[in-house]
Design an enzyme around this catalytic site. Structure first.
Site, short mmCIF file in Angstrom:
data_model
loop_
_atom_site.label_atom_id
_atom_site.label_comp_id
_atom_site.label_asym_id
_atom_site.label_seq_id
_atom_site.Cartn_x
_atom_site.Cartn_y
_atom_site.Cartn_z
N TYR A 1 7.86 1.83 -18.39
CA TYR A 1 8.75 0.70 -18.67
C TYR A 1 8.16 -0.26 -19.69
O TYR A 1 8.81 -1.24 -20.06
CB TYR A 1 9.11 -0.03 -17.38
CG TYR A 1 10.02 0.78 -16.50
CD1 TYR A 1 9.56 1.94 -15.89
CD2 TYR A 1 11.34 0.41 -16.30
CE1 TYR A 1 10.39 2.70 -15.08
CE2 TYR A 1 12.17 1.17 -15.51
CZ TYR A 1 11.70 2.31 -14.90
OH TYR A 1 12.52 3.07 -14.11
N LYS B 1 0.91 10.82 -9.34
CA LYS B 1 0.93 12.21 -9.81
C LYS B 1 -0.42 12.49 -10.45
O LYS B 1 -0.51 12.99 -11.59
CB LYS B 1 2.11 12.39 -10.80
CG LYS B 1 2.40 13.83 -11.20
CD LYS B 1 3.05 14.66 -10.11
CE LYS B 1 3.22 16.10 -10.56
NZ LYS B 1 3.68 16.98 -9.46
N ASP C 1 6.06 14.12 -5.79
CA ASP C 1 7.08 15.13 -5.45
C ASP C 1 7.05 15.42 -3.95
O ASP C 1 8.10 15.50 -3.29
CB ASP C 1 6.92 16.41 -6.29
CG ASP C 1 5.49 16.75 -6.63
OD1 ASP C 1 4.61 15.89 -6.45
OD2 ASP C 1 5.24 17.89 -7.08
N ASP D 1 10.86 3.10 -8.90
CA ASP D 1 12.30 2.96 -9.19
C ASP D 1 13.06 4.13 -8.55
O ASP D 1 14.06 3.95 -7.85
CB ASP D 1 12.50 2.95 -10.71
CG ASP D 1 13.88 2.43 -11.09
OD1 ASP D 1 14.60 1.93 -10.22
OD2 ASP D 1 14.22 2.54 -12.28
#
Ligand code: NAD
Length: 346
Positions: free
Chosen positions: A124, A172, A205, A229
């Site tokens: 962002y 991640k 995930d 988000d």
């Protein structure tokens, strides 16, 4: 005396949701002086920017804003006003609670999660460009130690202050070894300063799957911006949808309260969407102001109206097109009535 609050109606369904919320907040008897400020595509012509300086000046003065959603053009056009506000005012912590309410059919009962999302960096930061137009484009994902330290501290302090037991860092780092490796490492270091709060981490995930199957095992989710988000919308889905999901953007001295959802433009002006998410964002605002009694009264009234399931909007009815669904304003009226009757939540 009362409170001076910046009120940003937003666009799409924003103005009708903010109007409903304003009525509910005023029904508490607390005096609000609203400084109404316009932002978004509609003010571009007048100010040459979708985020006029007057909006920022107002929030810098009042320190607190209640905001409706604002549409962002997809793929082209101006930068998101929502992201711009958070960056310019350094509202670094995005708090998005997701809690089941009696009366809303959900696959997993008793969900009570809070997403704490870093609000100023990651993808962002918006640093991207075409490498070869229409062939290749590049975006830079920024994760820094200072921003990660302060969002991690925010999550642990929030957990401590709100009787939460566990903070889970979401990342991640198996693939994004530099950026999310740093995020995870810093979260682990901050966790060591809070031995009274349990800490673990999940790869994003796997986290998504775990939230669908075993949400009860989680409590506070500490996320970089993009993952936060996405997962907060997932958590909204777990507890009944975007219509019931509130949010807060909190900085060192200022805070902006807004629902998780966007402007839902296809329903604009139809008095159809659910005001609960915006009203509960108002409840978060009242808690921020220290008005705990009024916050409890509104929340109990919302839960009672939702539990009764009569005066609720279309999204909370079991069947699509249920003719007994009420409009945005009528649901707000029912919440005000429930608040005034003062009965406990159903
Ligand atoms: P959205 O959240 O506006 O709507 C997605 C769907 O969720 C809607 O079609 C509707 O089915 C449901 N929904 C949303 N709000 C609801 C409510 N109050 N009651 C019942 N159902 C509701 O997401 P989108 O369509 O992806 O985005 C529309 C615009 O909003 C985009 O321009 C986007 O950039 C913007 N946006 C703004 C914010 C913000 O202001 N903070 C946040 C997200 C998206």
């Amino acid at each position: 005396m009362g409170y001076e609050i910046t009120l940003i109606p937003g666009d799409g369904t924003g103005p009708e949701l903010v109007a409903a919320t304003r009525r509910v907040l005023e029904a508490t008897g607390i005096e609000f002086r609203w400084d109404v400020q316009e932002a978004g595509a509609d003010v571009m012509d007048r100010y040459g920017t979708p985020l006029p300086e007057a909006v920022l000046d107002s929030i810098r003065r009042t320190k607190v804003a209640l905001k409706g959603p604002i549409t962002t053009p997809v793929g082209t056009g101006f930068r998101s006003v929502n992201v711009g506000l958070r960056l310019v005012l350094d509202l670094y912590a995005n708090l998005r609670p997701a809690r089941t309410m009696p009366g809303i059919p959900v696959s997993q009962p008793s969900i009570d999660l809070v997403v704490v999302r870093e609000n100023t960096e990651c993808l962002y930061a918006g640093i991207e460009h075409d490498v070869i137009p229409d062939m290749a484009a590049e975006s830079i994902r920024i994760i820094t130690r200072p921003a990660t330290e302060r969002i991690a501290r925010f999550a642990f302090e929030y957990a401590r202050a709100n009787g939460r037991r566990l903070v889970t860092a979401v990342h991640k780092a198996n693939i994004l070894k530099a950026t999310d490796g740093l995020f995870l490492h810093v979260c682990q270091q901050i966790a060591a300063e809070y031995p009274d709060i349990a800490f673990n981490d999940r790869i994003v995930d796997n986290m998504a799957m775990q939230l669908v199957q075993r949400p009860g095992e989680y409590d506070v989710l500490l996320c970089p911006n993009l993952f936060g988000d996405i997962l907060s919308d997932l958590c909204s889905g777990l507890v009944g949808g975007l219509g019931v999901a509130p949010g807060a953007n909190i900085g060192r001295t200022m805070a902006v309260f807004e629902p998780v959802h966007g402007s839902a433009p296809k329903y604009a002006g139809q008095n159809r969407v659910n005001p609960t998410a915006t009203i509960l964002s108002g409840v978060l605002m009242l808690r921020h102001l220290g008005e705990l009694g009024a916050a409890e009264r509104i929340e109990a009234a919302v839960r009672r109206v939702v539990a009764e399931g009569t005066h609720v909007t279309q999204d909370l009815k079991a069947a699509r097109g249920d003719p007994t669904a009420v409009g945005t304003q009528e649901m707000a009226d029912a919440i005000i009535l429930a608040m005034e009757s003062g009965e406990p939540a159903g």
